[in-house]
Scaffold this active site. Sequence first.
Site, PDB file in Angstrom:
ATOM      1  N   SER A  65      -0.794  14.749  -9.780  1.00 48.53           N
ATOM      2  CA  SER A  65       0.043  15.951  -9.824  1.00 48.53           C
ATOM      3  C   SER A  65      -0.710  17.222 -10.192  1.00 48.53           C
ATOM      4  CB  SER A  65       1.196  15.750 -10.815  1.00 48.53           C
ATOM      5  OG  SER A  65       2.124  14.803 -10.318  1.00 48.53           O
ATOM      6  N   LYS A  68      -0.721  19.954  -7.590  1.00 44.11           N
ATOM      7  CA  LYS A  68       0.471  20.686  -7.165  1.00 44.11           C
ATOM      8  C   LYS A  68       0.331  22.211  -7.170  1.00 44.11           C
ATOM      9  CE  LYS A  68       3.581  16.899  -8.497  1.00 44.11           C
ATOM     10  NZ  LYS A  68       4.566  16.419  -9.493  1.00 44.11           N
ATOM     11  N   TYR A 190       1.602  14.274   1.202  1.00 44.45           N
ATOM     12  CA  TYR A 190       1.694  14.432  -0.251  1.00 44.45           C
ATOM     13  C   TYR A 190       0.865  13.371  -0.986  1.00 44.45           C
ATOM     14  CZ  TYR A 190       3.622  14.291  -4.968  1.00 44.45           C
ATOM     15  OH  TYR A 190       3.764  14.262  -6.335  1.00 44.45           O
ATOM     16  N   TYR A 242       6.073  19.676 -17.214  1.00 43.93           N
ATOM     17  CA  TYR A 242       7.412  19.079 -17.116  1.00 43.93           C
ATOM     18  C   TYR A 242       8.233  19.337 -18.377  1.00 43.93           C
ATOM     19  CZ  TYR A 242       4.516  16.733 -13.655  1.00 43.93           C
ATOM     20  OH  TYR A 242       3.624  16.469 -12.651  1.00 43.93           O
ATOM     21  N   VAL A 260      -0.449  12.187 -13.785  1.00 44.31           N
ATOM     22  CA  VAL A 260      -0.417  10.840 -14.352  1.00 44.31           C
ATOM     23  C   VAL A 260      -1.752  10.115 -14.205  1.00 44.31           C
ATOM     24  CG1 VAL A 260       2.065  10.571 -14.069  1.00 44.31           C
ATOM     25  CG2 VAL A 260       0.516   9.874 -12.212  1.00 44.31           C
TER      26      VAL A 260
END
Length: 596
Positions: A65, A68, A190, A242, A260
Amino acid sequence: MSGGPVSDVLTRLHAKVLARTDGDVATYIPELARVDPNVFGLAISTLDGVVYAAGDADHPFTIQSVSKPFAMALAIEDRGLEELLSAVGVEPTGDPFNAVTLEEGTGRPLNPMVNAGAIVTSALVACTDPEQGSERIVSGLSAFAGRELEVDEGVLRSELETADRNRALAYLMRSMGALQVDVEEALQVYCRQCATLVTARDLAVMAATLANRGRNPITGQQVVEPDVVMYVLSVMLTCGLYDFSGEWMFRTGMPAKSGVGGGITVVLPGELGIGTFSPRLDRQGNSVRGVAACEALSHQFGLHVMRPRAHAAPALHRRLHGSQVRSRRGRPARERAVLAAADAIVVFELQGHIAFKEAERLTRLMEEETCRWLVLDAARVEHVDPVVEGLLHATVDHLAERGVTVLLSGPWPARLTDGVNTFTGASRAVESCESTLLHEAGLPDPDEPVPLEANDLCSGMSADEVSRLGALGVTLELDQGDPLPAGDAEDDFALLFITRGIIGMQSATDSDAAVEDQITSRAAGTAVSSMAFEPTTGVPLLVAQTPATILALTVRALEKVQREHPSVAATLYRNAAAAVAAEYRWSAAENVAMSR
């Protein structure tokens, strides 16, 4: 970059944080469950391309991630901001990264940092098919990193095989019109993006590219436009970690993105980038060691973006060396020759507010010096941030080990002067170095007499001419602090030969000026003229800094020399012109340095 105080700090911090063993590796992707949980890498990249690294900073792992925000930047670059906002929001969720949370009525994901938003964002990158989209994204990530990146095909297969939740999100968004492409094609792009291999060093450079307004500090390539960076950093600031984003911002205070896989990329706009890797995760999916290291760095170096900062300016106003460096003491030619040949002193004139960014650059410049003495002058410094004291002290100690002595001049904070030779002004610091060089060269100390024939103004005279000149003079003996008399009303002193000691010149309005505040001084073997006296107030401008002996010629005596010994007068004036020319050459060298 190895060595230096920043590297030392990073190494010590790495060792401290390495002791943390709490947290678990991600297991929902089988390939991620196989990583070594003890690996820990840490890196900082400056905006001029220097990378400091500690631990396993070059250990490869999949970006996950952390990709992103960079994919978001590429999507805005390719499609424009409005098209991105029509498909993805920019609101924090307070939910985990894989939450099934969409905007009511539109199906639009809340921001590009959660999985739902990232799937849509990746699909917006300009392409005609999944393969082209993947190539564009991996190529873009490579541009941010400053090197060619590769995809871990094993992790990619593992992600696609276990992507049920992401697949469900994608079908839900497609059913509501938020995702405009085929679900499997979107997931292929992705997941390949997430399976790209990077290192902590890469993440630091990628963050530094964002910090540098979209220009890679290693390659110089403008990867995305500055306005794109502004939008990306805004979302990283509010959504990058997050449901931990608020506490992260409160404690660490920099835009960041975690993944992660164990990576975190951190941006301090206009200053630096940080990259960390450690696969042990907390309950929110953020690297335990990465969060701890970034919080410690922010606290130690004052990196919090909300921390009030003064106007940024380079810490180094100018560097003086060689012929540009001289104290305010006027010296005879033999001393000037020794000092010119030595070229052993460098002066850093510093300025402004010195925080981590300025101190990091300053310590690197200090480490590059090979001189014998380095003078750090703080006359123009407005404030030294306490967080950088350790860096400066460490650099001073490291230079001392290499034989470079650091001297401080000007208004440094008392806490920085401990154990360091400190002077009120740069001239006094340089004068101290000059005195050591002259003593080592075997030249007489200032309190030793210098005969008239050795005075610069008598250069080229015969012994008989020097004798005639001396016979016309008046000998003055002065104690330390005594002002030089200006003669009498009928016959003022015109020319003063210093044969012993040091004479200082001070402002006519301050007869009590301390030695450090005096404008300039003259040593034995030189001379001064009557212009050093204030004609209107009678306040003496010349004061003996040490016990001194002067041979003074009055106006009448000088006129007699001109009448009866014209060759002696001609030599005096020629030597005086040479002395003025030497002063001019030094001033010109200093002015050239100032104009650069």
